[in-house]
Design an enzyme around this catalytic site. Structure first.
Site, PDB file in Angstrom:
ATOM      1  N   GLN A   1      71.076   2.994 -11.303  1.00  0.00           N
ATOM      2  CA  GLN A   1      70.183   2.122 -11.794  1.00  0.00           C
ATOM      3  C   GLN A   1      70.164   1.935 -13.251  1.00  0.00           C
ATOM      4  O   GLN A   1      69.811   2.677 -13.882  1.00  0.00           O
ATOM      5  CB  GLN A   1      68.836   2.453 -11.132  1.00  0.00           C
ATOM      6  CG  GLN A   1      67.872   1.074 -11.196  1.00  0.00           C
ATOM      7  CD  GLN A   1      68.153   0.001 -10.410  1.00  0.00           C
ATOM      8  OE1 GLN A   1      68.690   0.127  -9.016  1.00  0.00           O
ATOM      9  NE2 GLN A   1      68.067  -1.278 -11.103  1.00  0.00           N
TER      10      GLN A   1
ATOM     11  N   ASP B   1      78.991  -0.360  -7.266  1.00  0.00           N
ATOM     12  CA  ASP B   1      78.569  -1.471  -8.277  1.00  0.00           C
ATOM     13  C   ASP B   1      79.778  -1.899  -8.735  1.00  0.00           C
ATOM     14  O   ASP B   1      79.583  -3.082  -9.557  1.00  0.00           O
ATOM     15  CB  ASP B   1      77.245  -0.672  -9.109  1.00  0.00           C
ATOM     16  CG  ASP B   1      76.152  -1.515  -9.123  1.00  0.00           C
ATOM     17  OD1 ASP B   1      75.950  -2.446  -8.483  1.00  0.00           O
ATOM     18  OD2 ASP B   1      75.040  -1.106  -9.942  1.00  0.00           O
TER      19      ASP B   1
ATOM     20  N   LYS C   1      66.665  -0.774  -1.948  1.00  0.00           N
ATOM     21  CA  LYS C   1      68.124  -0.367  -1.600  1.00  0.00           C
ATOM     22  C   LYS C   1      68.030   0.623  -0.490  1.00  0.00           C
ATOM     23  O   LYS C   1      68.931   0.320   0.672  1.00  0.00           O
ATOM     24  CB  LYS C   1      69.023  -0.152  -2.832  1.00  0.00           C
ATOM     25  CG  LYS C   1      69.446  -1.447  -3.559  1.00  0.00           C
ATOM     26  CD  LYS C   1      69.871  -0.727  -5.044  1.00  0.00           C
ATOM     27  CE  LYS C   1      69.872  -2.124  -6.020  1.00  0.00           C
ATOM     28  NZ  LYS C   1      69.932  -1.691  -7.306  1.00  0.00           N
TER      29      LYS C   1
END
Ligand SMILES: NC(=O)c1ccc[n+]([C@@H]2O[C@H](COP(=O)([O-])OP(=O)(O)OC[C@H]3O[C@@H](n4cnc5c(N)ncnc54)[C@H](OP(=O)(O)O)[C@@H]3O)[C@@H](O)[C@H]2O)c1
Length: 283
Positions: A95, A118, A51
């Site tokens: 994460q 997200d 990422k």
């Protein structure tokens, strides 16, 4: 029939190029994506590194906060809050999953919707349910982009999504069934009886399970579009939920694994980071 491969790599490259161009057109403001990783799980470390690398490729900055596997709930929340309070950080990605014993939801819900790249906070998911504008979870967004790119009609289509997590299954189902997209959606899960028969009704089949080669030719309606989101680590390497070769004989479109939905996820995360920066008045 031999299905068309839905090349996530190609579509993701186009999405990333558009992000890069938009940043350049705005004079390359310092847009920053922050990643938080708790623990030392190697696949998670690789995802985070990828990422950051891809953020740099489109001209974004990135920041990383790594915490040891022994970090407490309070330490993780304090680290995330520091990024929330930092005006130089525009998007924050925690994460998942967090190590056992930590509560994902209370960490994620610290994020304000405009930094939630997200799209996983209760507020962002609530907006998705209401059909309000907001940042949409990246993997589901990538699935919709693939369908759009390959001209797969959603209006009037019957869709089956296997998996009901808030990370993938439910948001994919909401996006497919949203006003304007207009598929008629059924969500299947581990207790769904006769999964193959249900799946065979689908013009669009999305599998987000994590069971290697769960979806075989007997699950697929001739001419369907099949999107494979699942990832299983086996002795033979990383495999998806879909038996690609067998399904390719029946479907009209199918995503490969790798090179399908996974690469789209990072591209859509960067798109979300650009959108987050816009929401914060950066461009
Ligand atoms: N490609 C990408 O970018 C990307 C991104 C995120 C995740 N993933 C992968 O996608 C997969 C799903 O992720 P997730 O976070 O949604 O996982 P999850 O939270 O474990 O959810 C899995 C879902 O699959 C259902 N399921 C399990 N076994 C099943 C079976 N035999 N038949 C039908 N349904 C079954 C479960 O049903 P119950 O609810 O009944 O337990 C659950 O709803 C994982 O492999 C993950 O690694 C890929």
């Amino acid at each position: 029939m031999t299905a068309v491969r839905m090349e996530g790599k190609v579509v993701a490259a186009a999405v990333k190029e558009r992000v890069r161009e938009q940043l350049e057109a705005a004079g390359n403001p310092p847009v920053c994506l922050a990643t938080v990783l708790v623990g030392d799980d190697p696949p998670s470390q690789r995802y985070v590194a990828s990422k950051q690398k891809q953020a740099a490729e489109v001209g974004m900055k990135s920041r990383h906060v790594g915490l040891p596997p022994t970090a407490t709930q309070e330490e993780v929340m304090a680290a995330v809050q520091g990024l929330v309070d930092d005006p130089a950080v525009h998007g924050i990605l925690v994460q998942l999953p967090l190590p056992a014993g930590l509560d994902d939801h209370s960490v994620i819900d610290l994020l304000p919707t405009e930094k939630d790249v997200d799209g996983l906070t209760a507020a962002s998911l609530g907006r998705l349910v209401r059909g309000e504008r907001g940042l949409v979870p990246a993997t589901p967004r990538g699935c919709l982009r693939l369908l759009e790119h390959y001209g797969v009609a959603t209006r009037g289509a019957r869709a089956v999504v296997i998996g009901r997590s808030t990370l993938v299954g439910l948001p994919v189902a909401l996006l497919l069934g949203a006003k304007g997209t207009d598929a008629t959606v059924t969500v299947a899960h581990s207790r769904t009886p006769d999964l193959p028969a249900l799946c065979r009704q689908a013009d669009i089949l999305v599998s987000a399970v994590g069971v290697a080669r769960l979806v075989t030719a007997e699950h697929v309606k001739p001419g369907a579009a099949v999107l494979d989101v699942g990832v299983s680590r086996t002795e033979a390497g990383i495999v998806g939920d879909v038996d690609f070769d067998a399904v390719s004989e029946v479907a009209a479109f199918v995503t490969p694994m790798p090179g399908g939905t996974g690469v789209m996820t990072v591209a859509c995360l960067l798109e979300n980071t650009l959108e987050a920066a816009r929401l914060q008045g950066v461009l």
